[in-house]
Design a protein around this motif. Sequence first.
Motif, mmCIF file in Angstrom:
data_model
loop_
_atom_site.group_PDB
_atom_site.id
_atom_site.type_symbol
_atom_site.label_atom_id
_atom_site.label_comp_id
_atom_site.label_asym_id
_atom_site.label_seq_id
_atom_site.Cartn_x
_atom_site.Cartn_y
_atom_site.Cartn_z
ATOM 1 N N ILE A 256 0.861 -1.181 0.000
ATOM 2 C CA ILE A 256 0.000 0.000 0.000
ATOM 3 C C ILE A 256 0.894 1.227 0.000
ATOM 4 O O ILE A 256 1.782 1.358 0.854
ATOM 5 C CB ILE A 256 -0.926 0.032 1.225
ATOM 6 C CG1 ILE A 256 -1.821 -1.213 1.262
ATOM 7 C CG2 ILE A 256 -1.773 1.304 1.240
ATOM 8 C CD1 ILE A 256 -2.623 -1.350 2.542
ATOM 9 N N TYR B 252 0.777 5.367 0.048
ATOM 10 C CA TYR B 252 0.044 6.620 0.190
ATOM 11 C C TYR B 252 0.979 7.741 -0.227
ATOM 12 O O TYR B 252 2.015 7.984 0.390
ATOM 13 C CB TYR B 252 -0.423 6.800 1.639
ATOM 14 C CG TYR B 252 -0.870 8.206 2.010
ATOM 15 C CD1 TYR B 252 -1.542 9.032 1.109
ATOM 16 C CD2 TYR B 252 -0.624 8.717 3.286
ATOM 17 C CE1 TYR B 252 -1.941 10.311 1.452
ATOM 18 C CE2 TYR B 252 -1.031 9.993 3.662
ATOM 19 C CZ TYR B 252 -1.671 10.791 2.726
ATOM 20 O OH TYR B 252 -2.066 12.070 3.065
ATOM 21 N N LEU C 281 -3.586 3.116 8.289
ATOM 22 C CA LEU C 281 -2.785 2.303 7.368
ATOM 23 C C LEU C 281 -1.742 1.495 8.130
ATOM 24 O O LEU C 281 -1.503 0.312 7.819
ATOM 25 C CB LEU C 281 -2.110 3.196 6.320
ATOM 26 C CG LEU C 281 -3.042 3.913 5.331
ATOM 27 C CD1 LEU C 281 -2.230 4.809 4.395
ATOM 28 C CD2 LEU C 281 -3.867 2.921 4.528
ATOM 29 N N TYR D 219 0.656 -6.215 5.816
ATOM 30 C CA TYR D 219 0.822 -5.499 4.558
ATOM 31 C C TYR D 219 2.012 -4.540 4.661
ATOM 32 O O TYR D 219 2.305 -4.004 5.732
ATOM 33 C CB TYR D 219 -0.422 -4.675 4.212
ATOM 34 C CG TYR D 219 -1.723 -5.440 4.155
ATOM 35 C CD1 TYR D 219 -1.764 -6.780 3.766
ATOM 36 C CD2 TYR D 219 -2.927 -4.824 4.495
ATOM 37 C CE1 TYR D 219 -2.964 -7.468 3.702
ATOM 38 C CE2 TYR D 219 -4.137 -5.505 4.433
ATOM 39 C CZ TYR D 219 -4.146 -6.830 4.047
ATOM 40 O OH TYR D 219 -5.329 -7.520 3.998
ATOM 41 N N ILE E 263 -1.919 -1.138 -4.005
ATOM 42 C CA ILE E 263 -2.911 -0.077 -3.846
ATOM 43 C C ILE E 263 -2.176 1.248 -3.706
ATOM 44 O O ILE E 263 -1.317 1.406 -2.843
ATOM 45 C CB ILE E 263 -3.807 -0.304 -2.610
ATOM 46 C CG1 ILE E 263 -4.631 -1.582 -2.781
ATOM 47 C CG2 ILE E 263 -4.715 0.893 -2.378
ATOM 48 C CD1 ILE E 263 -5.541 -1.886 -1.602
ATOM 49 N N THR F 158 -5.368 -1.294 -7.356
ATOM 50 C CA THR F 158 -6.389 -0.280 -7.064
ATOM 51 C C THR F 158 -5.752 1.087 -6.888
ATOM 52 O O THR F 158 -4.659 1.209 -6.326
ATOM 53 C CB THR F 158 -7.148 -0.640 -5.771
ATOM 54 O OG1 THR F 158 -7.613 -1.987 -5.849
ATOM 55 C CG2 THR F 158 -8.311 0.293 -5.536
ATOM 56 N N CYS G 85 -9.259 -0.877 1.653
ATOM 57 C CA CYS G 85 -7.978 -1.513 1.311
ATOM 58 C C CYS G 85 -8.014 -2.997 1.672
ATOM 59 O O CYS G 85 -7.649 -3.859 0.855
ATOM 60 C CB CYS G 85 -6.830 -0.838 2.056
ATOM 61 S SG CYS G 85 -6.321 0.761 1.403
ATOM 62 N N ARG H 118 -10.200 -4.978 -0.657
ATOM 63 C CA ARG H 118 -9.579 -5.226 -1.963
ATOM 64 C C ARG H 118 -8.471 -6.268 -1.870
ATOM 65 O O ARG H 118 -8.273 -7.050 -2.804
ATOM 66 C CB ARG H 118 -8.991 -3.919 -2.520
ATOM 67 C CG ARG H 118 -10.008 -2.861 -2.868
ATOM 68 C CD ARG H 118 -10.816 -3.233 -4.093
ATOM 69 N NE ARG H 118 -9.968 -3.448 -5.251
ATOM 70 C CZ ARG H 118 -10.311 -4.171 -6.316
ATOM 71 N NH1 ARG H 118 -11.497 -4.771 -6.344
ATOM 72 N NH2 ARG H 118 -9.483 -4.314 -7.334
#
Length: 487
Positions: free
Chosen positions: A331, A333, A356, A365, A389, A411, A475, A478
């Motif tokens: 992930i 950001y 997160l 993750y 993501i 995503t 998140c 997904r």
Amino acid sequence: MPPLTPTAREICLLTFLFVGLLYFSATFPRNKGAVTDLLRPSHNVVEEEPDFAPLTLETQYTLQSLNPPLSWGLGQVLETKIVAHVPGWTIFDRLYILNGTAYIVSDTPDEVPDRRYMISTAAFIENGAEAEARRIPTDKEMRVVSTDEARRLFGAEAERLDGVTWLANDPKQFITHYYHWSAELFFGFWRTYSSLDPTIPPSGETSLPAPRRFIFPHLDAANWRDYAAMNQWVLRSAFPSISMEFMNDWKERAALGRVFVLDRVVLADRAAAMNGEMFLRTQRTAANAFSLPGSVNWWTTIRNNVVGFATLGEDSAGAMSVAGVPTRPVITYISRQGWNRRMLIQADHENLVRELYKLRDTYGYEVNVVEMDKLTRVEQFRLAARTTIMMGVHGNGLTALLWMRPTPRSTVMEFFYPGGFAHDYEYTTRALGMVHYGFWGDRYFTRPDVPPVAYPEGFQGNSIPIDGKLVAELCHERLTLAEEADD
């Protein structure tokens, strides 16, 4: 009988013969075949079977000495072939250029698209009827002529620009911007050109020859790079041997008074693309090109080159699965909190980061909170390439989604000021086969339920809200799709 004693004359003769024998044995090979070779012309020394690979557009003429003019003498000028066309994006074979004007040679002019859908005057894109009128092409930009008229204009031959040319008939207005360069101009060029190979496999391999040159008739050489130096990275890594020509080169060719012919050219024109139906739906000039045939893997060719250049042949994720997917979801950001423009409410930003990190601590993750301008270009490409993501406020940093690997879980989550929306990253995400979610604080939306384009007061401001918990929940949703989804 007394032994014979050689005379002085005989001794000299024997010595001469012995020295001569030593000389010739050292000079010539010992086997008959090699001696025979020495007696043959030098170009026949190697007797390997010649390579009779079929000739292609790219292999017929590769050296300048083997690149004669296209000559028709007293015969008919070869007609221009329109290989593919949608508004703003056209592929021609044998497009003629004389005095800076493009000539389409055709004895069936009714079959040629209206030139407003192919080219413009390259005036700046501005609103209003007057500005629109300034962009309408004239005979100075493009003409359609018959073969008879072409012979009168061109004479008996044309100088060839061999191979494939990309010609961008755009002003500098949008080019010096990473998103507009990579996700619009470059994106549209490759989608148009790759329509000639609609069977590109998941590996990205293609039979298409790389473009030899990139021509900008209305741009000087100092005005195509972006401030972050991403444009040149994308171009040089995608096509390492490509050459570039700019407005002065275009003017120099025009001043020669000779006709040139482009073997094959992909012509792009932003203003012409704005007449297309798909542009009117999405405000993305590249969208028109998706009306052409194409492989679902069309972008993989470019992605592999650009990402591979950054990773130097190494896995960008370090530990990767057999399928090339990171062993754990990533992930990323992309924060804009240091930009002082289009930022999240600080408390919402901090809450999003906490949520997160909870995902990281709970499910393992990988979570990255980054400001793209603080990373090197190599770091940016490597991180994007292994991201599952990607999220952030609407902005240039999200252009990195181009380098994500499309999978069913891939995503993009984009944060807007409530009521605001733009197609830029939403359309680009879908064009790559990934899923996009837009957020308005504590609600989100996705295709087909997307709002109309809008830029309300606050869109560019620093009070954009976001519900960090809602983002984290989506998140996890997904990332917990069936494991076989990536197979």
